[in-house]
Design an enzyme around this catalytic site. Structure first.
Site: not given
Length: 359
Positions: A171, A254, A257, A270
Site C-alpha cells: 500500500d 488505487h 485496486h 488491500h
C-alpha cells in the site's frame, strides 16, 4: 488553486505503547467505546484492560461485525450513544478503524486509532471506505476531523502475521508515485485542493524509507522481534504513507485496486491489489521499462503480487477491472493524460507480462 495540509495532532509509536492508552484516552473524555473484534481481544485484551484500569478509564467494548458498512456504523453509533461514551477507540485492522471514524463522525467526541497490524495507511486519515454487505466498495466517507491520537504498539505489530505487514508495504509503495501523478495533473487531494509540497515530500520520504528498510523489516515481521528496520518501516506504512496520500493524492494505483474489487472475487489484501495497481500506473505513465522492472522486482522479492493471477484476476475479467477503475469519484481522474479504460487494459496486460518475466 488552494492547497491544505491535514494530520492527527498526535502520533505515538513504540514497543509497549498500549500501556499508555488509558492515560491518553482520559485526556480526551471520561468514558470510551472500544471497537474491536474477538481476535484482537484474545491477543491484547488483557493489556488494554490493564492500561484502562491503571488510568481509571471507564470503557465499554463493542465487537465489530466484520465489514465497514453504513449499517454497521449506524449500529455501533447507537451503542456509543446508549453507553454515553465520549471517546471512540478503534483497535484492529483498517476496516475496524474506518468504522470507528464513522462512529465518531456520527456521535462526536474524541477518536483514538490503534492498529494491531501495519497493513494499510488508514489509521491517520479522515477517510472511511464503506463496503456493501457482500464486500464490494460502496463509496467513501470523508470526515471533517482526523483521529486525535494514533497509537501504534510495535510489539503487537511485530507479532502479527507477516502477510499483513508485507501488504502494508504494498500500500505504501504507491504513495510517492500517486502523489507525483496528482501534482503533475493538478488533481485533488482529500485534504482539499492541490497537493501540498509537505504532502509530496512525505510521500517521497515514505518510498525512500521502504526501499532502505522494508526487506530487513519483512524478515523480522511475524516473530515478535522489534528491530530498528521494523520501526522505520511501520512509521513509513502508517504515518508517512497516511499523511502522504491524504495531502499528496491518490491516482491510478488505487483506482485499479477499486476496479479489482468491483470486478472480481479475490482473497488478495488491500495492499496486494494496490501493488499491482502501482505497476499498472507506472506502465500507464510510460515510465522506462527498467524503472517499472526495478519496482516490480523489489515488490516481488518482498512477497508482493506482480501478476494478474497473483491477485485472482482472470484474463477474461481484465476489461471489467479497467471499467471498474473509472467513475465520478475515482482517483483515476488524478492521473495525468486523461487515460481511457482501453489504455488501462493495455497497461494491466503489460504489467502482468513484466511480472511474469520475474517468476
Amino acid at each position: 488553486m488552494k492547497r491544505s495540509f491535514v494530520s492527527p495532532p498526535r502520533y505515538l509509536q513504540g514497543p509497549g505503547a498500549l500501556d499508555e492508552l488509558g492515560r491518553h484516552v482520559n485526556d480526551l473524555g471520561g468514558r470510551a467505546l472500544l471497537v474491536t473484534d474477538d481476535v484482537v481481544v484474545d491477543v491484547v485484551g488483557e493489556d488494554v484492560d490493564r492500561s484502562f484500569s491503571a488510568a481509571g478509564t471507564a470503557y465499554h467494548t463493542a465487537l465489530f461485525g466484520g465489514e465497514c458498512t453504513e449499517d454497521e456504523i449506524a449500529r455501533l453509533t447507537e451503542v456509543a450513544r446508549s453507553e454515553e461514551t465520549d471517546v471512540v477507540v478503534g483497535m484492529g485492522g483498517g476496516k475496524v478503524i474506518d468504522v470507528a471514524k464513522g462512529i465518531r463522525g456520527q456521535a462526536g467526541g474524541g477518536l483514538v486509532t490503534v492498529p494491531t497490524v501495519a497493513s494499510t495507511d488508514a489509521p491517520t486519515s479522515g477517510l472511511s471506505v464503506v463496503y456493501t454487505d457482500d464486500g464490494h466498495i460502496a463509496g467513501g466517507l470523508v470526515h471533517r476531523e482526523r483521529p486525535d491520537l494514533v497509537l501504534v504498539d510495535t510489539d503487537v505489530i511485530a507479532s502479527a502475521p507477516r502477510r499483513w505487514f508485507v501488504s502494508g508495504v504494498g500500500d505504501a509503495l504507491a504513495t510517492r508515485f500517486e502523489a507525483e501523478a496528482t501534482m503533475k495533473s493538478g488533481g485533488q487531494t482529500f485534504a482539499g485542493g492541490r497537493p501540498s509540497q509537505a504532502g509530496v515530500a512525505l510521500a517521497e520520504r515514505c518510498y525512500d524509507v521502504l526501499r532502505t528498510h522494508a526487506p530487513a523489516a519483512v524478515d523480522a515481521a511475524g516473530d515478535g522481534t522489534v528491530t530498528e528496520a521494523l520501526e522505520e518501516t511501520v512509521e513509513a506504512i502508517v504515518l508517512l504513507s497516511g499523511l502522504g496520500f491524504e495531502n499528496g493524492g491518490l491516482a491510478a494505483a488505487h483506482a485499479v485496486h477499486d476496479g479489482i474489487v468491483a470486478a472480481t472475487e479475490t482473497t488478495a489484501t488491500h495492499g496486494e491489489k494496490v501493488c499491482l495497481g502501482l505497476l499498472t500506473q507506472l506502465v500507464l505513465e510510460g515510465r522506462p521499462e527498467e524503472t517499472v522492472r526495478e519496482v516490480a522486482r523489489f515488490a516481488h522479492d518482498l512477497g508482493l503480487p506482480v501478476t494478474l493471477a497473483d491477485v485472482g484476476v482472470a484474463a477474461g475479467r481484465v476489461e471489467a477491472v479497467a471499467e471498474g477503475a473509472f467513475g465520478d469519484e475515482s482517483s483515476i481522474h488524478n492521473q495525468p493524460g486523461d487515460p481511457t479504460p482501453s489504455a488501462v487494459v493495455e497497461a494491466l496486460y503489460a504489467a502482468d507480462e513484466l511480472g511474469r518475466s520475474l517468476e
